[in-house]
Design an enzyme around this catalytic site. Structure first.
Site, PDB file in Angstrom:
ATOM      1  N   GLU A  18      -4.137   5.531   3.444  1.00 18.63           N
ATOM      2  CA  GLU A  18      -3.378   6.348   2.849  1.00 18.63           C
ATOM      3  C   GLU A  18      -4.294   7.244   1.983  1.00 18.63           C
ATOM      4  O   GLU A  18      -5.482   6.820   1.602  1.00 18.63           O
ATOM      5  CB  GLU A  18      -2.493   5.485   1.803  1.00 18.63           C
ATOM      6  CG  GLU A  18      -1.383   4.787   2.732  1.00 18.63           C
ATOM      7  CD  GLU A  18      -0.196   4.196   1.981  1.00 18.63           C
ATOM      8  OE1 GLU A  18       0.735   4.327   2.395  1.00 18.63           O
ATOM      9  OE2 GLU A  18      -0.577   3.348   0.758  1.00 18.63           O
ATOM     10  N   CYS A  75      -7.290  11.220  -4.116  1.00 20.12           N
ATOM     11  CA  CYS A  75      -7.704   9.723  -4.142  1.00 20.12           C
ATOM     12  C   CYS A  75      -7.943   9.375  -2.592  1.00 20.12           C
ATOM     13  O   CYS A  75      -7.053   9.357  -1.711  1.00 20.12           O
ATOM     14  CB  CYS A  75      -6.711   8.857  -4.617  1.00 20.12           C
ATOM     15  SG  CYS A  75      -7.031   7.198  -4.598  1.00 20.12           S
ATOM     16  N   CYS A 103      -8.879  -3.988   3.014  1.00 18.78           N
ATOM     17  CA  CYS A 103     -10.011  -4.433   2.084  1.00 18.78           C
ATOM     18  C   CYS A 103     -10.409  -5.913   2.322  1.00 18.78           C
ATOM     19  O   CYS A 103      -9.337  -6.480   2.439  1.00 18.78           O
ATOM     20  CB  CYS A 103      -9.611  -4.192   0.655  1.00 18.78           C
ATOM     21  SG  CYS A 103     -10.817  -3.890  -0.405  1.00 18.78           S
ATOM     22  N   CYS A 149      -8.701  -8.869  -4.450  1.00 21.35           N
ATOM     23  CA  CYS A 149      -8.451  -8.823  -6.070  1.00 21.35           C
ATOM     24  C   CYS A 149      -6.931  -9.095  -5.954  1.00 21.35           C
ATOM     25  O   CYS A 149      -5.858  -8.820  -5.436  1.00 21.35           O
ATOM     26  CB  CYS A 149      -8.592  -7.497  -6.389  1.00 21.35           C
ATOM     27  SG  CYS A 149     -10.160  -6.976  -6.289  1.00 21.35           S
ATOM     28  N   CYS A 163      -3.889  -6.415  -6.540  1.00 23.26           N
ATOM     29  CA  CYS A 163      -4.010  -5.306  -5.789  1.00 23.26           C
ATOM     30  C   CYS A 163      -3.098  -5.453  -4.474  1.00 23.26           C
ATOM     31  O   CYS A 163      -3.455  -6.590  -3.732  1.00 23.26           O
ATOM     32  CB  CYS A 163      -5.531  -5.107  -5.567  1.00 23.26           C
ATOM     33  SG  CYS A 163      -5.585  -3.249  -4.592  1.00 23.26           S
ATOM     34  N   CYS A 173      -2.090   3.444  -8.462  1.00 23.72           N
ATOM     35  CA  CYS A 173      -3.571   2.483  -8.323  1.00 23.72           C
ATOM     36  C   CYS A 173      -3.003   1.343  -7.872  1.00 23.72           C
ATOM     37  O   CYS A 173      -2.178   0.763  -8.442  1.00 23.72           O
ATOM     38  CB  CYS A 173      -4.247   2.199  -9.563  1.00 23.72           C
ATOM     39  SG  CYS A 173      -4.827   3.859 -10.430  1.00 23.72           S
TER      40      CYS A 173
HETATM   41  N1  SAH Z   1     -12.411  -1.307  -4.357  1.00 26.11           N
HETATM   42  C1  SAH Z   1     -12.614  -0.316  -5.276  1.00 26.11           C
HETATM   43  C2  SAH Z   1     -11.763   0.895  -5.114  1.00 26.11           C
HETATM   44  C3  SAH Z   1     -10.339   0.688  -5.548  1.00 26.11           C
HETATM   45  S1  SAH Z   1     -10.071   1.735  -6.764  1.00 26.11           S
HETATM   46  C4  SAH Z   1     -12.485  -1.044  -6.624  1.00 26.11           C
HETATM   47  O1  SAH Z   1     -12.006  -1.974  -6.781  1.00 26.11           O
HETATM   48  O2  SAH Z   1     -12.947  -0.191  -7.666  1.00 26.11           O
HETATM   49  C5  SAH Z   1      -8.545   1.343  -7.187  1.00 26.11           C
HETATM   50  C6  SAH Z   1      -8.498   1.003  -8.764  1.00 26.11           C
HETATM   51  O3  SAH Z   1      -7.187   0.471  -9.036  1.00 26.11           O
HETATM   52  C7  SAH Z   1      -9.411  -0.256  -8.981  1.00 26.11           C
HETATM   53  O4  SAH Z   1      -9.670  -0.260 -10.179  1.00 26.11           O
HETATM   54  C8  SAH Z   1      -8.410  -1.534  -8.716  1.00 26.11           C
HETATM   55  O5  SAH Z   1      -8.743  -2.477  -9.481  1.00 26.11           O
HETATM   56  C9  SAH Z   1      -6.950  -0.916  -9.577  1.00 26.11           C
HETATM   57  N2  SAH Z   1      -6.012  -1.756  -9.179  1.00 26.11           N
HETATM   58  C10 SAH Z   1      -5.699  -2.283  -7.933  1.00 26.11           C
HETATM   59  N3  SAH Z   1      -4.588  -2.958  -8.023  1.00 26.11           N
HETATM   60  C11 SAH Z   1      -3.695  -2.510  -9.146  1.00 26.11           C
HETATM   61  C12 SAH Z   1      -2.485  -2.555  -9.631  1.00 26.11           C
HETATM   62  N4  SAH Z   1      -1.514  -3.510  -9.135  1.00 26.11           N
HETATM   63  N5  SAH Z   1      -2.364  -1.910 -10.807  1.00 26.11           N
HETATM   64  C13 SAH Z   1      -3.165  -1.107 -11.284  1.00 26.11           C
HETATM   65  N6  SAH Z   1      -4.222  -0.931 -10.996  1.00 26.11           N
HETATM   66  C14 SAH Z   1      -4.708  -1.527  -9.866  1.00 26.11           C
END
Ligand code: SAH
Length: 377
Positions: free
Chosen positions: A108, A121, A128, A132, A135, A361
């Site tokens: 995406e 973005c 991935c 996390c 996420c 995000c």
């Molecule tokens: N892998 C990289 C790039 C992803 S950026 C990283 O972790 O930085 C995407 C951002 O959105 C990251 O800061 C991630 O932690 C955040 N994110 C992931 N899931 C989320 C959610 N459910 N709500 C808000 N932010 C989230």
């Protein structure tokens, strides 16, 4: 260590007899390609400009190349973007494209228009490996890294869609819908650094897409050994997904912390090449209700980042089906932000964008999964 083009070739190489995509090739690779066609090196600059500067998709558009060369190119090469398999528009103007890659995998890519800029973005991997806990992408197993063509292709496709390629009549466009890039889509860009780096170098080239490193932000969950190289080699802005101020909690919600704990991560941020007050590190901090959002957490955050030119981007948690967390209340987020701000750090709260189309995000996920290995095999 210098990077050779061979290292980029692997994920890109089209193994079959089909045409080869020129997108993803840098000048050196275009030069090498032209040499195999007995063409002079300077043609590579012309080709580079057509592909990345003008967005040409057909060789016949490349009018300063001879007809013979255009025919030779058309014979073996293409200038191909990923296919759009789904195109969703949010009521807030955010756009999400589900892209289908040559091997059928999907990723995406999200365009977020704002009053003073337009941000794309971009994804770096199919799925991935980081897992996390909050996420959505983390629930999808990694299928593979994206190649340079697939990363640059996302930006070119967005430019096609927004009608923003400069033309001879309109050589430069200042008020752009696509002015900024964030490497914040699916995947961990520093786990695919060679290809992300190759792609961003093409994107930053003045003769091509020409988006400056000041308008590009790479977000990492904290692949510490590559942070220095990211700054030295690309010079882009760095965003770090911090999300917790104690190792025990961060180990749980951002598991890469077990490998590279908070102290090591912050030391790498302190040393990030080019960091100063006018070019701050962005710390991203997802607001999870009753998990990481107390006043004490905010005070500890301020203590941890002391001396690092930083800003703290608070991201209200975006829910997805089955997610084990809730979003902190608005009052909690404001109280947290106020503590960070009064310590002298800008602390914007990121407005969720494109929530109605699962484009915010952490909501990105495609159906692509690694095929199961046969146990018997
Ligand atoms: N892998 C990289 C790039 C992803 S950026 C990283 O972790 O930085 C995407 C951002 O959105 C990251 O800061 C991630 O932690 C955040 N994110 C992931 N899931 C989320 C959610 N459910 N709500 C808000 N932010 C989230």
């Amino acid at each position: 260590m210098p990077i050779t083009s061979e290292q980029f070739a692997a994920p890109e190489a089209s193994s079959g007899d089909g045409p080869i995509n020129l997108i993803g090739m840098n000048r050196a690779e275009l030069t090498a390609t032209l040499e195999t066609l007995d063409e002079p090196r300077f043609r590579a600059d012309q080709l580079f400009k057509w592909i990345y500067g003008r967005g040409a998709t057909e060789f016949d558009q490349m009018t300063n190349l001879s007809k013979t060369l255009r025919a030779k190119l058309a014979d073996r090469y293409v200038v191909a973007r990923p296919q759009i398999s789904q195109d969703l528009a949010s009521k807030d103007g955010t756009h999400k494209w589900l892209l289908r890659l040559d091997d059928g995998n999907e990723v995406e890519c999200v365009h977020i228009p704002e009053s003073d800029r337009g941000t794309l973005c971009v994804s770096s991997q199919v799925g991935c490996t980081l897992n996390c806990r909050f996420c959505h992408t983390g629930t999808q197993r990694l299928v593979r890294n994206l190649g340079p063509a697939e990363i640059v292709g996302q930006i070119m496709l967005a430019r096609d869609h927004l009608g923003e390629w400069p033309t001879v009549e309109r050589p430069s466009i200042y008020e752009r819908e696509l002015s900024n890039i964030v490497m914040m889509g699916m995947g961990e860009p520093l786990y695919n650094f060679e290809n992300v780096s190759a792609a961003l170098k093409i994107v930053m080239d003045d003769a091509g897409i020409a988006i400056s490193r000041r308008r590009i932000t790479l977000s990492t969950a904290g692949v510490v050994p590559l942070i220095e190289r990211c700054g030295a080699e690309l010079g882009v802005n760095l965003a770090v997904s911090l999300h917790a101020v104690r190792d025990d909690l961060r180990d749980e919600i951002v598991p890469i912390n077990r490998k590279y704990p908070i102290a090591e991560l912050l030391a790498a941020c302190r040393d990030y090449p080019g960091v100063r007050n006018s070019r701050r590190i962005t710390f991203e901090y997802v607001m999870l209700r009753d998990v990481n959002d107390t006043d004490a957490d905010a005070r500890e955050l301020v203590r941890l980042i002391a001396g690092i030119p930083s800003k703290v981007n608070l991201i209200p948690f975006n829910p997805w089906p089955g997610a084990p967390y809730d979003r902190s209340t608005d009052e909690r987020i404001e109280a947290f932000a106020e503590i960070v701000r009064s310590a002298g750090y800008p602390s914007p709260v990121r407005t969720p964008r494109g929530e109605d189309i699962m484009a915010a995000c952490g909501q990105l996920k495609s159906e692509s999964e690694r095929p199961r290995r046969s146990v018997a095999g």
